[in-house]
Design a protein around this motif. Structure first.
Motif, PDB file in Angstrom:
ATOM      1  N   HIS A  54      -2.322  19.484  -6.221  1.00 12.75           N
ATOM      2  CA  HIS A  54      -1.789  18.402  -7.438  1.00 12.75           C
ATOM      3  C   HIS A  54      -2.282  17.174  -6.827  1.00 12.75           C
ATOM      4  O   HIS A  54      -2.519  16.453  -7.308  1.00 12.75           O
ATOM      5  N   GLN A  55      -3.873  17.111  -6.891  1.00 13.97           N
ATOM      6  CA  GLN A  55      -4.477  16.795  -7.166  1.00 13.97           C
ATOM      7  C   GLN A  55      -6.274  17.519  -7.779  1.00 13.97           C
ATOM      8  O   GLN A  55      -6.182  17.327  -9.187  1.00 13.97           O
ATOM      9  N   VAL A  56      -6.613  18.732  -8.035  1.00  8.50           N
ATOM     10  CA  VAL A  56      -8.453  19.131  -8.796  1.00  8.50           C
ATOM     11  C   VAL A  56      -7.406  19.941  -9.723  1.00  8.50           C
ATOM     12  O   VAL A  56      -7.679  19.670 -10.770  1.00  8.50           O
ATOM     13  N   MET A  57      -6.296  20.426 -10.072  1.00 10.08           N
ATOM     14  CA  MET A  57      -6.019  20.825 -10.899  1.00 10.08           C
ATOM     15  C   MET A  57      -5.484  20.202 -11.854  1.00 10.08           C
ATOM     16  O   MET A  57      -5.265  19.917 -12.938  1.00 10.08           O
ATOM     17  N   HIS A  58      -5.657  18.771 -11.209  1.00 12.02           N
ATOM     18  CA  HIS A  58      -5.565  17.280 -12.451  1.00 12.02           C
ATOM     19  C   HIS A  58      -7.018  16.788 -12.554  1.00 12.02           C
ATOM     20  O   HIS A  58      -6.500  15.580 -13.365  1.00 12.02           O
ATOM     21  N   TYR A  59      -7.697  17.155 -12.579  1.00 11.68           N
ATOM     22  CA  TYR A  59      -8.780  16.681 -12.870  1.00 11.68           C
ATOM     23  C   TYR A  59      -9.325  17.095 -14.280  1.00 11.68           C
ATOM     24  O   TYR A  59     -10.008  18.063 -14.229  1.00 11.68           O
ATOM     25  N   ASP A  60      -8.932  15.559 -14.790  1.00 18.27           N
ATOM     26  CA  ASP A  60      -9.338  15.438 -16.168  1.00 18.27           C
ATOM     27  C   ASP A  60      -9.433  14.408 -17.051  1.00 18.27           C
ATOM     28  O   ASP A  60      -8.273  13.664 -16.375  1.00 18.27           O
ATOM     29  N   VAL A  81       0.542  -1.399  -0.111  1.00 21.46           N
ATOM     30  CA  VAL A  81      -0.075   0.533   0.004  1.00 21.46           C
ATOM     31  C   VAL A  81       1.027   1.114   0.012  1.00 21.46           C
ATOM     32  O   VAL A  81       2.188   1.380   0.110  1.00 21.46           O
ATOM     33  N   PHE A  82       0.431   2.033  -0.901  1.00 20.15           N
ATOM     34  CA  PHE A  82       1.074   3.428  -0.992  1.00 20.15           C
ATOM     35  C   PHE A  82       0.400   4.667  -0.909  1.00 20.15           C
ATOM     36  O   PHE A  82      -0.888   4.893  -1.128  1.00 20.15           O
ATOM     37  N   ASP A  83       0.761   6.028  -0.810  1.00 16.02           N
ATOM     38  CA  ASP A  83       0.049   6.821  -0.644  1.00 16.02           C
ATOM     39  C   ASP A  83       0.374   7.635  -1.994  1.00 16.02           C
ATOM     40  O   ASP A  83       1.890   7.834  -2.325  1.00 16.02           O
ATOM     41  N   LEU A  84      -0.305   7.900  -2.702  1.00 13.45           N
ATOM     42  CA  LEU A  84       0.217   9.269  -4.273  1.00 13.45           C
ATOM     43  C   LEU A  84       0.814  10.161  -4.473  1.00 13.45           C
ATOM     44  O   LEU A  84       0.726  10.639  -2.776  1.00 13.45           O
ATOM     45  N   LEU A  85       2.122  10.793  -4.694  1.00 11.52           N
ATOM     46  CA  LEU A  85       2.648  10.899  -4.549  1.00 11.52           C
ATOM     47  C   LEU A  85       1.969  12.890  -4.596  1.00 11.52           C
ATOM     48  O   LEU A  85       0.191  12.903  -5.820  1.00 11.52           O
ATOM     49  N   GLY A  86       1.756  13.658  -3.857  1.00 16.29           N
ATOM     50  CA  GLY A  86       1.309  14.674  -3.616  1.00 16.29           C
ATOM     51  C   GLY A  86       0.662  14.624  -2.675  1.00 16.29           C
ATOM     52  O   GLY A  86      -0.615  15.027  -2.531  1.00 16.29           O
ATOM     53  N   GLN A  94      -4.271  22.437   2.227  1.00 16.49           N
ATOM     54  CA  GLN A  94      -4.572  23.428   1.441  1.00 16.49           C
ATOM     55  C   GLN A  94      -3.887  23.647  -0.212  1.00 16.49           C
ATOM     56  O   GLN A  94      -4.612  23.070  -0.994  1.00 16.49           O
ATOM     57  N   GLY A  95      -2.952  23.917   0.156  1.00 16.64           N
ATOM     58  CA  GLY A  95      -2.507  24.255  -0.949  1.00 16.64           C
ATOM     59  C   GLY A  95      -1.981  23.717  -2.283  1.00 16.64           C
ATOM     60  O   GLY A  95      -2.011  23.303  -3.223  1.00 16.64           O
ATOM     61  N   SER A  96      -1.469  22.280  -0.838  1.00 19.61           N
ATOM     62  CA  SER A  96      -1.356  20.444  -2.217  1.00 19.61           C
ATOM     63  C   SER A  96      -2.484  20.337  -2.693  1.00 19.61           C
ATOM     64  O   SER A  96      -2.316  19.378  -3.861  1.00 19.61           O
ATOM     65  N   PHE A  97      -3.432  20.504  -1.832  1.00 16.04           N
ATOM     66  CA  PHE A  97      -4.695  19.828  -2.280  1.00 16.04           C
ATOM     67  C   PHE A  97      -4.583  20.130  -3.958  1.00 16.04           C
ATOM     68  O   PHE A  97      -5.567  19.429  -4.657  1.00 16.04           O
ATOM     69  N   PHE A  98      -5.193  21.353  -3.958  1.00 15.70           N
ATOM     70  CA  PHE A  98      -5.466  22.351  -5.565  1.00 15.70           C
ATOM     71  C   PHE A  98      -4.193  22.100  -6.178  1.00 15.70           C
ATOM     72  O   PHE A  98      -4.877  21.254  -7.402  1.00 15.70           O
TER      73      PHE A  98
END
Length: 282
Positions: A199-205, A56-61, A193-197
């Motif tokens: 590393h995650q939200v910005m890549h919802y594509d 198991v692992f945590d994704l980068l970001g 908070q900054g990381s969420f946007f």
């Protein structure tokens, strides 16, 4: 319960939180957004007890993995595939059982199509596919511009996403009492908070799944299981049927009283389905 990831390794210059549990045939769990490996906490023990070595692992970001400052570091679905491949090299895995949730399914789809010889079985739980993502609500927020959300005060940000996370489950009381604060801690605060946007939200594509969607039939070259919450508000069950029809021979299990975070709503049923599927296809 402590985090499932208790070690760090470096993949392509980035620190990745990971953990290995049990002994037996190798299983790799891939989480989605906005979660972390924590979402597998009620699933992993059953897999270990059934005789599997669970990775198991945590994704980068995400989670306890590095949150890269450099905006050029790719933490999208496509960018996570080389991270997975690097981990498999460190773990010494070649043939493995893959279990993925949400955008983790997009990662698994790309990996399974690119490296079919490495995947023994594939289970996808409430995953993204085609152009099924982001959810309608998130898409509308992205279209309206994220600046206000990015700059929101911590307390406001936390409450906004608390309400958002409640939409992932039917059993809201259980989520509140067990894991809500853990999920929020990872996407709130000075770093989260900054990381969420970034590393995650910005890549919802959806391009990341649309690109491989014409090849979904190739995933049927190995046993494939789909598990879906009948009440999934983020990836409605119609997408489950579409994916099931696209992958020859795939099994589909739709669980009642179950939302998008299936492992929160129905961990016992999902554990039983996973153990049975792996036993039949080992």
């Amino acid at each position: 319960m402590t985090q499932l990831v208790d070690q760090h390794c470096v993949i392509n210059g980035n620190r990745i939180a990971q953990g290995v549990h049990g002994e037996g045939e190798p299983v790799v769990l891939i989480h989605g957004t906005p979660s972390s490996s924590w979402i597998w906490r009620n699933i992993l023990p059953s897999l270990v007890e059934a005789g599997h070595k669970v990775h198991v692992f945590d994704l980068l970001g995400y989670g306890l993995s590095e949150r890269p400052r450099d905006p050029n570091i790719d933490t999208s679905v496509t960018g996570q595939v080389p991270i997975l491949e690097g981990l498999l090299d460190i773990w010494g895995l070649d043939g493995l059982h893959v279990i993925a949730h949400d955008i983790g399914g997009g990662i698994a789809q790309r990996f399974g199509i690119q490296s079919p010889e490495r995947v023994r079985t594939l289970t996808m739980i409430d995953v993204v596919s085609y152009d099924s993502w982001p959810s309608k609500r998130t898409h509308e927020q992205m279209q309206a511009g994220l600046e206000k959300l990015i700059k929101a005060p911590d307390a406001e940000h936390r409450e906004h996403f608390r309400e958002w996370l409640y939409s992932t489950v039917l059993n809201k009381k259980r989520l509140a009492e067990t894991s809500m604060e853990t999920y929020l801690d990872f996407i709130c605060g000075p770093v989260g908070q900054g990381s969420f946007f970034q590393h995650q939200v910005m890549h919802y594509d959806p391009k990341h799944t649309d690109e491989v969607a014409p090849r979904y039939a190739e995933l049927g070259e190995r046993p494939v299981q789909l598990i879906w919450g009948a009440d999934d508000a983020w990836q409605v069950v119609a997408w489950a049927h579409k994916l099931n029809n696209a992958i020859p021979g795939s099994e589909l299990h739709v669980l009642e009283n179950c939302g998008h975070f299936s492992m929160e709503d129905q961990p016992e049923k999902i554990s039983a389905l996973l153990v049975d599927f792996l036993e039949r296809n080992s």
